[in-house]
Design an enzyme around this catalytic site. Sequence first.
Site, PDB file in Angstrom:
ATOM      1  N   LYS A  91       0.662  -1.383  -0.549  1.00 15.82           N
ATOM      2  CA  LYS A  91       0.157  -0.836   0.084  1.00 15.82           C
ATOM      3  C   LYS A  91       0.564   1.335  -0.094  1.00 15.82           C
ATOM      4  O   LYS A  91       0.540   2.377  -0.417  1.00 15.82           O
ATOM      5  CB  LYS A  91      -1.188  -0.209   0.754  1.00 15.82           C
ATOM      6  CG  LYS A  91      -2.140  -1.260   1.305  1.00 15.82           C
ATOM      7  CD  LYS A  91      -2.656  -1.339   2.215  1.00 15.82           C
ATOM      8  CE  LYS A  91      -4.159  -1.809   2.238  1.00 15.82           C
ATOM      9  NZ  LYS A  91      -5.146  -2.078   3.013  1.00 15.82           N
ATOM     10  N   LYS A 137     -12.331  -3.577  -1.560  1.00 13.84           N
ATOM     11  CA  LYS A 137     -13.089  -2.590  -1.926  1.00 13.84           C
ATOM     12  C   LYS A 137     -12.258  -1.349  -2.821  1.00 13.84           C
ATOM     13  O   LYS A 137     -12.156  -0.098  -3.369  1.00 13.84           O
ATOM     14  CB  LYS A 137     -13.192  -2.162  -0.820  1.00 13.84           C
ATOM     15  CG  LYS A 137     -14.529  -2.982   0.013  1.00 13.84           C
ATOM     16  CD  LYS A 137     -14.462  -2.515   1.980  1.00 13.84           C
ATOM     17  CE  LYS A 137     -15.572  -3.448   2.725  1.00 13.84           C
ATOM     18  NZ  LYS A 137     -15.306  -2.893   4.021  1.00 13.84           N
ATOM     19  N   LYS A 166      -7.635 -10.606  -5.356  1.00 12.96           N
ATOM     20  CA  LYS A 166      -8.611 -10.971  -4.730  1.00 12.96           C
ATOM     21  C   LYS A 166     -10.018  -9.905  -4.067  1.00 12.96           C
ATOM     22  O   LYS A 166      -9.671  -8.847  -4.729  1.00 12.96           O
ATOM     23  CB  LYS A 166      -8.276 -10.888  -3.042  1.00 12.96           C
ATOM     24  CG  LYS A 166      -8.873 -10.959  -1.896  1.00 12.96           C
ATOM     25  CD  LYS A 166      -8.828 -10.712  -0.628  1.00 12.96           C
ATOM     26  CE  LYS A 166      -9.706 -11.047   0.559  1.00 12.96           C
ATOM     27  NZ  LYS A 166      -8.945 -11.718   1.762  1.00 12.96           N
TER      28      LYS A 166
END
Length: 414
Positions: A184, A281, A278
């Site tokens: 991230k 969101k 995966k």
Amino acid sequence: MGTSVLSHVISVSIASPFFLRSMSSGRLQRSYLKRWGRMHHYCLPSGYIDTSRRYCSVSVSQSDASETASTSVKKRVVSGVQPTGSIHLGNYLGAIKNWISLQNTYETFFFIVDLHAITLEHDVKQLATSTKSTAAIYMACGVDTTKASVFVQSHVRAHAELMWLLSSVTPIGWLNRMIQFKEKSRKAGDEQVGVALLTYPVLMASDILLYQSDLVPVGEDQKQHLELTRELAERVNYIYGRKWKKMGGRSSAIFKVPESLIPPAGARVMSLTDGLSKMSKSDPSDQSRINLLDPKDVIANKIKRCKTDSFSGLEFDNPDRPECHNLLSIYQLITGRTKEEVSRECQDMNWGTFKTLLTDSLVDHLHPIQVRYEEIMSDSAYLDSVLAEGATKAAVVADATLNNVYQAMGFSRR
């Protein structure tokens, strides 16, 4: 418990010290055990709530449900999901759906991890609304608030307080090895990443350890965070446990060391646009996921446009056909059938026929959840009362743990 905690919340690093757990013998392991004083059996000190709950570290799976139910004291399970964006099929099949069976067997705490939602840039105006919406989805999916404590993470102040205490004993090197932080931070850039992105695994550890959890439902991608939690529990027990025992604790274990509870299926539901990624969101394309509140026409459109392949027939477990495996798995989980039954039913189908079948099954399964969700959201007072009651119950357990940690670390009594 997005992230399961735990969702939130909760991929094992081979970097030290995490890889040591897999070693059954050897000089390196003995050195580590000597250094950190790992103990093979843990018992709760007398200062804890439910002092009759004694613990020995064992591996527990869902197959142990009947055995657990027969014991006088239920094991404790905690889990949570971030209130960012819409709850999607991956959250539901990988976490929430499994909670329904867990609440009948274990003492359960399910919470909305809103503190985790601010580790990256978030919509201030939507946070509170999304938090309530997530709680309503929990309940609409079947979480029974007479059996499980449902609450908002930030409504129990002990979560943030314990995180600070745990931060003082967490080596920075352990956090630098966290895979999700690396991924991230690389995407966002150093100038856009706050310290919370690095330290949120410590908050996740506090979420778990506050409740003296026996088991934590996690997906494969959250195993590294649970491993960090276990290491932190053992480290605190070693550093402060002897003092704690001298102060009157029943043993030198301040924290219970939790085990992972990985569902046999559904832990990783993949994207509709990429069978190797995966369902998430954070994916910028809403086409990549089925949201639990998507209307019928949206679901039909997403399934119609989802990525497939040009092979004939349908099959599980072919590494060259990840999308095929993913869509069949979704169908299996939604319908409650076995892999063998789905294989026989679908092996000769073409994609057009199967997509219609999958769409109808998804719509039928999600419709009652959507109806119940609207009912709950229309009664704001009821929802607020449920969350307040859940937070009150959770705080009793969390505050007892927190006070014990403060004492063990040498703070004056409050």
